[in-house]
Write a protein that holds these residues in place. Structure first.
Motif, PDB file in Angstrom:
ATOM      1  N   PHE A  67      38.567 -35.154  42.100  1.00 50.62           N
ATOM      2  CA  PHE A  67      37.322 -35.056  41.342  1.00 50.62           C
ATOM      3  C   PHE A  67      36.186 -34.663  42.281  1.00 50.62           C
ATOM      4  CE2 PHE A  67      38.355 -38.283  37.699  1.00 50.62           C
ATOM      5  CZ  PHE A  67      39.361 -37.441  37.269  1.00 50.62           C
ATOM      6  N   LYS A  68      35.080 -34.283  41.683  1.00 50.29           N
ATOM      7  CA  LYS A  68      33.852 -33.983  42.430  1.00 50.29           C
ATOM      8  C   LYS A  68      32.685 -34.532  41.615  1.00 50.29           C
ATOM      9  CE  LYS A  68      31.264 -30.120  44.473  1.00 50.29           C
ATOM     10  NZ  LYS A  68      31.133 -28.645  44.507  1.00 50.29           N
ATOM     11  N   CYS A  69      32.628 -35.854  41.507  1.00 51.65           N
ATOM     12  CA  CYS A  69      31.701 -36.522  40.596  1.00 51.65           C
ATOM     13  C   CYS A  69      30.258 -36.374  41.066  1.00 51.65           C
ATOM     14  CB  CYS A  69      32.044 -38.010  40.483  1.00 51.65           C
ATOM     15  SG  CYS A  69      33.718 -38.304  39.896  1.00 51.65           S
ATOM     16  N   TRP A  70      29.362 -36.167  40.105  1.00 46.71           N
ATOM     17  CA  TRP A  70      27.949 -36.048  40.424  1.00 46.71           C
ATOM     18  C   TRP A  70      27.447 -37.258  41.198  1.00 46.71           C
ATOM     19  CZ3 TRP A  70      25.974 -34.576  34.838  1.00 46.71           C
ATOM     20  CH2 TRP A  70      26.310 -33.244  34.584  1.00 46.71           C
ATOM     21  N   TYR A  71      27.855 -38.442  40.772  1.00 48.18           N
ATOM     22  CA  TYR A  71      27.267 -39.668  41.335  1.00 48.18           C
ATOM     23  C   TYR A  71      28.103 -40.296  42.447  1.00 48.18           C
ATOM     24  CZ  TYR A  71      30.532 -41.893  38.047  1.00 48.18           C
ATOM     25  OH  TYR A  71      31.654 -42.269  37.354  1.00 48.18           O
TER      26      TYR A  71
ATOM     27  N   LYS B 169      35.380 -42.613  33.707  1.00 51.51           N
ATOM     28  CA  LYS B 169      34.010 -42.166  33.954  1.00 51.51           C
ATOM     29  C   LYS B 169      33.333 -41.654  32.689  1.00 51.51           C
ATOM     30  CE  LYS B 169      35.529 -41.047  38.618  1.00 51.51           C
ATOM     31  NZ  LYS B 169      34.795 -42.069  39.375  1.00 51.51           N
ATOM     32  N   ALA B 170      34.118 -41.063  31.809  1.00 52.32           N
ATOM     33  CA  ALA B 170      33.593 -40.583  30.532  1.00 52.32           C
ATOM     34  C   ALA B 170      34.761 -40.401  29.586  1.00 52.32           C
ATOM     35  CB  ALA B 170      32.837 -39.277  30.711  1.00 52.32           C
ATOM     36  N   TYR B 171      34.550 -40.709  28.301  1.00 53.99           N
ATOM     37  CA  TYR B 171      35.619 -40.548  27.321  1.00 53.99           C
ATOM     38  C   TYR B 171      35.601 -39.154  26.706  1.00 53.99           C
ATOM     39  CZ  TYR B 171      39.122 -41.857  23.914  1.00 53.99           C
ATOM     40  OH  TYR B 171      40.291 -41.921  23.187  1.00 53.99           O
ATOM     41  N   ASP B 172      34.417 -38.609  26.508  1.00 50.38           N
ATOM     42  CA  ASP B 172      34.304 -37.263  25.954  1.00 50.38           C
ATOM     43  C   ASP B 172      34.818 -36.237  26.968  1.00 50.38           C
ATOM     44  OD1 ASP B 172      32.962 -35.366  23.849  1.00 50.38           O
ATOM     45  OD2 ASP B 172      32.250 -34.675  25.810  1.00 50.38           O
TER      46      ASP B 172
ATOM     47  N   LEU C 112      34.362 -33.284  32.086  1.00 47.90           N
ATOM     48  CA  LEU C 112      34.549 -32.044  32.841  1.00 47.90           C
ATOM     49  C   LEU C 112      33.279 -31.674  33.585  1.00 47.90           C
ATOM     50  CD1 LEU C 112      36.473 -29.702  33.495  1.00 47.90           C
ATOM     51  CD2 LEU C 112      35.649 -28.555  31.428  1.00 47.90           C
ATOM     52  N   ALA C 113      32.125 -31.831  32.928  1.00 49.93           N
ATOM     53  CA  ALA C 113      30.855 -31.531  33.581  1.00 49.93           C
ATOM     54  C   ALA C 113      30.548 -32.545  34.681  1.00 49.93           C
ATOM     55  CB  ALA C 113      29.729 -31.538  32.545  1.00 49.93           C
TER      56      ALA C 113
ATOM     57  N   ASN D 171      39.692 -35.162  31.744  1.00 47.78           N
ATOM     58  CA  ASN D 171      40.048 -36.581  31.715  1.00 47.78           C
ATOM     59  C   ASN D 171      41.336 -36.843  30.928  1.00 47.78           C
ATOM     60  OD1 ASN D 171      39.185 -36.168  29.093  1.00 47.78           O
ATOM     61  ND2 ASN D 171      37.922 -38.018  28.996  1.00 47.78           N
ATOM     62  N   ASP D 172      42.088 -35.797  30.602  1.00 46.65           N
ATOM     63  CA  ASP D 172      43.326 -35.980  29.845  1.00 46.65           C
ATOM     64  C   ASP D 172      44.269 -36.959  30.544  1.00 46.65           C
ATOM     65  OD1 ASP D 172      42.361 -34.176  28.048  1.00 46.65           O
ATOM     66  OD2 ASP D 172      43.658 -32.513  28.646  1.00 46.65           O
ATOM     67  N   ARG D 173      44.457 -36.765  31.827  1.00 43.31           N
ATOM     68  CA  ARG D 173      45.365 -37.635  32.573  1.00 43.31           C
ATOM     69  C   ARG D 173      44.802 -39.050  32.688  1.00 43.31           C
ATOM     70  NH1 ARG D 173      50.050 -37.806  32.465  1.00 43.31           N
ATOM     71  NH2 ARG D 173      50.140 -35.567  32.829  1.00 43.31           N
ATOM     72  N   VAL D 174      43.499 -39.164  32.803  1.00 47.77           N
ATOM     73  CA  VAL D 174      42.875 -40.488  32.914  1.00 47.77           C
ATOM     74  C   VAL D 174      43.190 -41.331  31.684  1.00 47.77           C
ATOM     75  CG1 VAL D 174      40.712 -41.747  33.201  1.00 47.77           C
ATOM     76  CG2 VAL D 174      40.998 -39.519  34.304  1.00 47.77           C
TER      77      VAL D 174
END
Length: 278
Positions: A30-34, A169-172, A177-178, A184-187
């Motif tokens: 991942f390359k998470c914003w936060y 991190k997000a369900y949507d 992706l953003a 997040n399919d695998r998550v």
């Protein structure tokens, strides 16, 4: 077998139950914003930008590669702040036996180890060998993961693992992706798999200041899925360590406490009775 180790925290009480040794591996899908430790995302490309600025000359170029002298290093982290690659030159390639030798002095004082990152499951085969040796010491083994790697592919590792702390991190799908530059399919599949196999220690979601609807959507869905079967930690976003280019998206303020309390109440109402705010 070797794996790139970014950092070892000898004693931690925030990486699972009890006092634990936390091991952070280099590399992340991942390359998470936060992200609070973006220097764990990529591997050093040996560009050498960090070498000249080291105040104690702990970095040098040898045969075209950046070499770190651990004895000289004063952990000022100037090299990390200089790096444009979201990497670190302060990586140790350790064999399992070498890592066990680092754990042994802490053995009388810890309940177990927690492996993290980056994303430690990128080194799943190494973890299996590590866990097998750690179990011989009578210690427990936990995995801290972003869920990007298919846990069901590593049955032997999961048999050795005492639990997984999973980030959702997000369900949507689009927002994830953003936010993370990754689907997040695998998550979500891992979330269900770990529940079914009784390996889910806890789920964690960072509550983001600028995204109240996305926060509510994620917390609501996760709460309905996990119910009372594991802990759910709502982590208040904090800007510390977040890379400069992401702060505009995430903000420089800590997530609102009142909003977190409302989300906690919502999660509990939906069945996630073991929800806390961190």
């Amino acid at each position: 077998m070797k794996a790139p180790v970014n950092k070892i925290i000898p004693f931690s009480n925030v990486d699972g139950p009890g006092n634990r040794t936390s091991i952070f591996f280099q590399g992340c899908s991942f390359k998470c914003w936060y992200c609070h430790n973006p220097e764990t995302i990529h591997r050093c490309n040996h560009c050498g930008d960090c070498v000249a600025g080291c105040p104690v000359h702990a970095l040098s170029i040898v045969d075209g590669k950046v070499v770190w002298d651990k004895q000289k290093c004063v952990q000022c982290d100037l090299c990390i702040h200089t790096c444009k690659m979201m990497a670190s030159p302060k990586i140790e390639e350790l064999e399992v036996e070498e890592l066990i030798a680092r754990i042994l002095p802490m053995k009388p004082f810890i309940r177990g180890i927690t492996v993290s990152g980056g994303e430690c499951m990128l080194h799943a085969k190494y973890l299996e060998e590590l866990f097998r040796e750690v179990k011989k010491l009578g210690l427990t083994c936990l995995i801290d993961s972003n869920g990007s790697i298919d846990f069901s592919r590593y049955i032997s590792l999961m048999e050795l693992c005492d639990g997984v702390m999973l980030d959702v991190k997000a369900y949507d799908t689009d927002f994830h992706l953003a936010l993370c530059d990754h689907s997040n399919d695998r998550v979500i599949k891992n979330l269900h798999y770990l529940l079914e196999t009784n390996k889910l220690q806890e789920v964690r979601t960072v509550i983001l200041p600028k995204y109240p609807q996305e926060n509510l959507d994620t917390v609501s869905h996760v709460a309905q899925i996990i119910q009372d079967r594991c802990d759910y930690k709502l982590l208040r976003y904090r800007p510390f360590g977040v890379r400069e280019d992401a702060l505009d998206k995430m903000g420089r303020e800590i997530a609102d406490e009142e909003e977190c309390e409302i989300l906690k109440k919502k999660a509990i109402e939906l069945g996630a009775i073991h929800t806390i705010i961190i």
